[in-house]
Scaffold this active site. Structure first.
Site, PDB file in Angstrom:
ATOM      1  N   ARG A  12       0.762  -1.029  -0.028  1.00 24.73           N
ATOM      2  CA  ARG A  12      -0.111  -0.033  -0.059  1.00 24.73           C
ATOM      3  C   ARG A  12       0.986   1.277   0.164  1.00 24.73           C
ATOM      4  O   ARG A  12       0.997   1.589  -0.927  1.00 24.73           O
ATOM      5  CB  ARG A  12      -1.019  -0.046   1.266  1.00 24.73           C
ATOM      6  CG  ARG A  12      -2.210   0.963   1.221  1.00 24.73           C
ATOM      7  CD  ARG A  12      -1.579   2.616   1.412  1.00 24.73           C
ATOM      8  NE  ARG A  12      -1.100   2.236   2.850  1.00 24.73           N
ATOM      9  CZ  ARG A  12      -0.599   3.607   3.255  1.00 24.73           C
ATOM     10  NH1 ARG A  12      -0.577   4.713   2.574  1.00 24.73           N
ATOM     11  NH2 ARG A  12      -0.077   3.894   4.668  1.00 24.73           N
ATOM     12  N   ASP A  13       1.465   1.663   1.166  1.00 22.89           N
ATOM     13  CA  ASP A  13       2.130   2.800   1.284  1.00 22.89           C
ATOM     14  C   ASP A  13       3.553   2.862   0.474  1.00 22.89           C
ATOM     15  O   ASP A  13       3.683   3.685  -0.405  1.00 22.89           O
ATOM     16  CB  ASP A  13       2.782   3.012   2.776  1.00 22.89           C
ATOM     17  CG  ASP A  13       2.903   4.343   2.914  1.00 22.89           C
ATOM     18  OD1 ASP A  13       2.767   5.416   2.021  1.00 22.89           O
ATOM     19  OD2 ASP A  13       3.396   4.559   4.125  1.00 22.89           O
ATOM     20  N   CYS A 237       4.346   9.514   0.091  1.00 19.30           N
ATOM     21  CA  CYS A 237       2.969   9.849   0.082  1.00 19.30           C
ATOM     22  C   CYS A 237       2.601  10.931  -0.946  1.00 19.30           C
ATOM     23  O   CYS A 237       3.589  11.969  -1.144  1.00 19.30           O
ATOM     24  CB  CYS A 237       2.641  10.556   1.357  1.00 19.30           C
ATOM     25  SG  CYS A 237       0.847  10.970   1.334  1.00 19.30           S
TER      26      CYS A 237
HETATM   27  P1  HMG Z   1     -13.567  13.685  -2.509  1.00 16.97           P
HETATM   28  O1  HMG Z   1     -13.057  14.059  -4.264  1.00 16.97           O
HETATM   29  O2  HMG Z   1     -13.638  14.811  -1.804  1.00 16.97           O
HETATM   30  O3  HMG Z   1     -14.811  12.796  -2.452  1.00 16.97           O
HETATM   31  O4  HMG Z   1     -12.390  12.843  -2.197  1.00 16.97           O
HETATM   32  P2  HMG Z   1     -16.149  12.863  -2.844  1.00 16.97           P
HETATM   33  O5  HMG Z   1     -16.896  12.245  -2.087  1.00 16.97           O
HETATM   34  O6  HMG Z   1     -16.776  14.262  -3.240  1.00 16.97           O
HETATM   35  O7  HMG Z   1     -16.236  11.801  -4.256  1.00 16.97           O
HETATM   36  C1  HMG Z   1     -15.562  12.236  -5.530  1.00 16.97           C
HETATM   37  C2  HMG Z   1     -15.632  10.967  -6.167  1.00 16.97           C
HETATM   38  O8  HMG Z   1     -14.903  10.031  -5.725  1.00 16.97           O
HETATM   39  C3  HMG Z   1     -16.809  10.282  -6.438  1.00 16.97           C
HETATM   40  O9  HMG Z   1     -16.919   9.731  -8.022  1.00 16.97           O
HETATM   41  C4  HMG Z   1     -16.803   9.183  -5.398  1.00 16.97           C
HETATM   42  O10 HMG Z   1     -17.685   8.066  -5.808  1.00 16.97           O
HETATM   43  C5  HMG Z   1     -15.639   8.754  -5.626  1.00 16.97           C
HETATM   44  P3  HMG Z   1     -17.457  10.534  -8.998  1.00 16.97           P
HETATM   45  O11 HMG Z   1     -18.847  10.648  -8.657  1.00 16.97           O
HETATM   46  O12 HMG Z   1     -16.761  11.934  -9.155  1.00 16.97           O
HETATM   47  O13 HMG Z   1     -17.306   9.311 -10.291  1.00 16.97           O
HETATM   48  N1  HMG Z   1     -15.187   8.149  -4.088  1.00 16.97           N
HETATM   49  C6  HMG Z   1     -14.614   6.763  -4.098  1.00 16.97           C
HETATM   50  N2  HMG Z   1     -14.188   6.045  -4.963  1.00 16.97           N
HETATM   51  C7  HMG Z   1     -13.590   4.750  -4.581  1.00 16.97           C
HETATM   52  N3  HMG Z   1     -13.425   4.645  -3.388  1.00 16.97           N
HETATM   53  C8  HMG Z   1     -13.690   5.348  -2.396  1.00 16.97           C
HETATM   54  C9  HMG Z   1     -14.341   6.616  -2.749  1.00 16.97           C
HETATM   55  N4  HMG Z   1     -14.757   7.835  -2.105  1.00 16.97           N
HETATM   56  C10 HMG Z   1     -15.076   8.650  -3.106  1.00 16.97           C
HETATM   57  N5  HMG Z   1     -13.518   5.227  -1.123  1.00 16.97           N
HETATM   58  C11 HMG Z   1     -11.394  11.010  -0.605  1.00 16.97           C
HETATM   59  C12 HMG Z   1     -12.106  12.231  -0.807  1.00 16.97           C
HETATM   60  C13 HMG Z   1     -11.285  10.899   0.670  1.00 16.97           C
HETATM   61  C14 HMG Z   1     -12.120   9.870  -1.449  1.00 16.97           C
HETATM   62  C15 HMG Z   1     -10.021  11.399  -1.588  1.00 16.97           C
HETATM   63  O14 HMG Z   1      -9.489  12.385  -1.072  1.00 16.97           O
HETATM   64  C16 HMG Z   1      -9.033  10.149  -1.213  1.00 16.97           C
HETATM   65  O15 HMG Z   1      -9.317   9.026  -1.909  1.00 16.97           O
HETATM   66  N6  HMG Z   1      -7.961  10.350  -0.583  1.00 16.97           N
HETATM   67  C17 HMG Z   1      -7.018   9.428  -0.464  1.00 16.97           C
HETATM   68  C18 HMG Z   1      -5.752   9.874  -0.522  1.00 16.97           C
HETATM   69  C19 HMG Z   1      -4.694   8.799  -0.205  1.00 16.97           C
HETATM   70  O16 HMG Z   1      -5.120   7.750  -0.476  1.00 16.97           O
HETATM   71  N7  HMG Z   1      -3.637   9.351   0.092  1.00 16.97           N
HETATM   72  C20 HMG Z   1      -2.335   8.377   0.662  1.00 16.97           C
HETATM   73  C21 HMG Z   1      -2.765   7.645   1.890  1.00 16.97           C
HETATM   74  S1  HMG Z   1      -2.462   8.261   3.185  1.00 16.97           S
HETATM   75  C22 HMG Z   1      -0.799   8.288   3.664  1.00 16.97           C
HETATM   76  O17 HMG Z   1      -0.118   7.597   2.903  1.00 16.97           O
HETATM   77  C23 HMG Z   1      -0.411   8.470   4.946  1.00 16.97           C
HETATM   78  C24 HMG Z   1       0.183   7.203   6.055  1.00 16.97           C
HETATM   79  O18 HMG Z   1       0.953   6.379   5.413  1.00 16.97           O
HETATM   80  C25 HMG Z   1       0.851   7.512   7.311  1.00 16.97           C
HETATM   81  C26 HMG Z   1       1.831   8.860   7.248  1.00 16.97           C
HETATM   82  O19 HMG Z   1       2.845   8.236   6.292  1.00 16.97           O
HETATM   83  O20 HMG Z   1       1.738   9.727   7.489  1.00 16.97           O
HETATM   84  C27 HMG Z   1      -1.333   6.573   6.086  1.00 16.97           C
HETATM   85 MG    MG Z   2       3.119   6.570   5.127  1.00 18.75          MG
END
Ligand code: HMG
Ligand code: MG
Length: 296
Positions: A12-13, A237
């Site tokens: 994942r990450d 990230c």
């Molecule tokens: P948004 O655009 O605000 O969401 O995104 P929305 O609710 O307005 O939906 C927009 C579109 O996304 C819609 O589709 C939804 O259906 C779809 P459309 O109608 O435009 O075709 N949608 C989804 N599709 C699939 N699965 C879902 C989903 N939710 C909505 N779950 C949202 C908000 C949270 C979805 C978006 O910002 C997002 O997916 N962000 C993820 C970012 C991410 O994965 N970042 C990396 C992970 S975090 C990290 O790496 C840190 C960590 O490792 C710890 C550290 O290192 O600190 C964990």
């Molecule tokens: Mg991370």
């Protein structure tokens, strides 16, 4: 009995930040190989928007095809109910919600404020309880934010408490930018230990500034017993510019073996897996231990 639990996040990450799409078969083979190393926790994918993280759009195919070991929990990130339903549809038994201690990072990463993210997690937590699914909570940017700089530890405490109170069994403290120093980790953990059982906390270190192993040692000295890591130090990230890989699993394992702490994980198999995925990505592992082993 193991002394320290390694939470492997490479599928994942590790992969979420790769520019070119990594074939689904490669992801599956990576997870299958990891499953044979003795690891007990593998974060396999994310059920996030494919527009935000296209690399993990094959989440369902990956979860359906992996060979599951009874001794491994395969988890996935779920930012909202939509992701949660997709994850349980793919027979995921543990999910992770992810919040941040910094407002700007929250906005960039999940497009909402910290308090909006907490409200978004509430129905997810309720459904998780109903379906007997364990939920882990991440708090990103525990010492530094790529947009705001230094982060107030009180903010980490506040978000951690909200997540624990709503039912997360564990908080993984993310040094997202890899800038934390040993002293900052020590100060933060001392504060946390005053208010919460340390057993409910894990450390998630990125190694951008080369401080991850030092920070993990500090964490171990203060009672941390769950460490997130990634074979070959894959990772980053997409919403923390410049954040390099997670700490390498093989490096953490070498540290733990040297301390006489048992993980149940085979270092040689981890190194083989680090080389497997690195070869597929056309590079060498970003770990001196893996490089040394292959050269000797
Ligand atoms: P948004 O655009 O605000 O969401 O995104 P929305 O609710 O307005 O939906 C927009 C579109 O996304 C819609 O589709 C939804 O259906 C779809 P459309 O109608 O435009 O075709 N949608 C989804 N599709 C699939 N699965 C879902 C989903 N939710 C909505 N779950 C949202 C908000 C949270 C979805 C978006 O910002 C997002 O997916 N962000 C993820 C970012 C991410 O994965 N970042 C990396 C992970 S975090 C990290 O790496 C840190 C960590 O490792 C710890 C550290 O290192 O600190 C964990
Ligand atoms: Mg991370």
């Amino acid at each position: 009995m193991i002394d320290v639990l390694l939470y492997e996040v490479s599928p994942r990450d590790g992969l979420q930040n790769e520019k070119d799409f990594v074939d689904t078969d490669i992801k599956i083979e990576l997870i299958n190989k990891l499953s044979e190393t003795g690891l007990k926790k593998i974060e396999a994918t994310s059920f996030v928007s494919p527009k935000w993280v296209p690399q993990l759009a094959d989440n369902l195919d990956v979860m359906r095809a992996i060979k599951r070991s009874n001794s491994v929990t395969y988890s996935a990130l779920t930012p909202n109910l939509k992701g949660f339903y997709a994850a349980i549809g793919a027979d995921v038994r543990e999910v992770a919600v992810f919040a941040a201690a910094s407002e700007s990072f929250s906005k960039k990463n999940i497009n909402c404020s910290i308090s909006e993210s907490i409200e978004r997690f509430r129905p997810l937590m309720a459904m998780a309880k109903e379906n007997n699914i364990a939920v882990r909570g991440y708090v990103s940017c525990v010492t530094h934010c790529p947009y705001e700089g230094a982060v107030d530890p009180k903010q980490v405490m506040k978000v951690s408490k909200l997540l624990l109170d709503m039912g997360c069994y564990e908080i993984s403290l993310g040094d997202t930018t890899g800038q934390a120093t040993s002293k900052e980790i020590k100060d933060l953990l001392l504060l946390i230990r005053n208010s919460f059982p340390i057993e409910n906390f894990a450390l998630h270190c990125h190694d951008t500034y080369g401080q991850a192993i030092a920070n993990i040692l500090t964490g171990l000295e203060l009672g941390i017993r769950t460490i997130d890591s990634s074979v070959a130090a894959l990772g980053g990230c997409p919403y923390a510019k410049g954040a390099s890989g997670n700490v390498a699993t093989e490096d953490v394992l070498y540290l733990l073996n040297g301390l006489g702490l048992n993980t149940g994980i085979d270092l040689d198999k981890i190194i083989d897996t680090a080389w497997f995925i690195s070869n597929k990505l056309g590079r060498v592992p970003n770990s001196k231990i893996s490089l040394t082993k292959r050269c000797s």
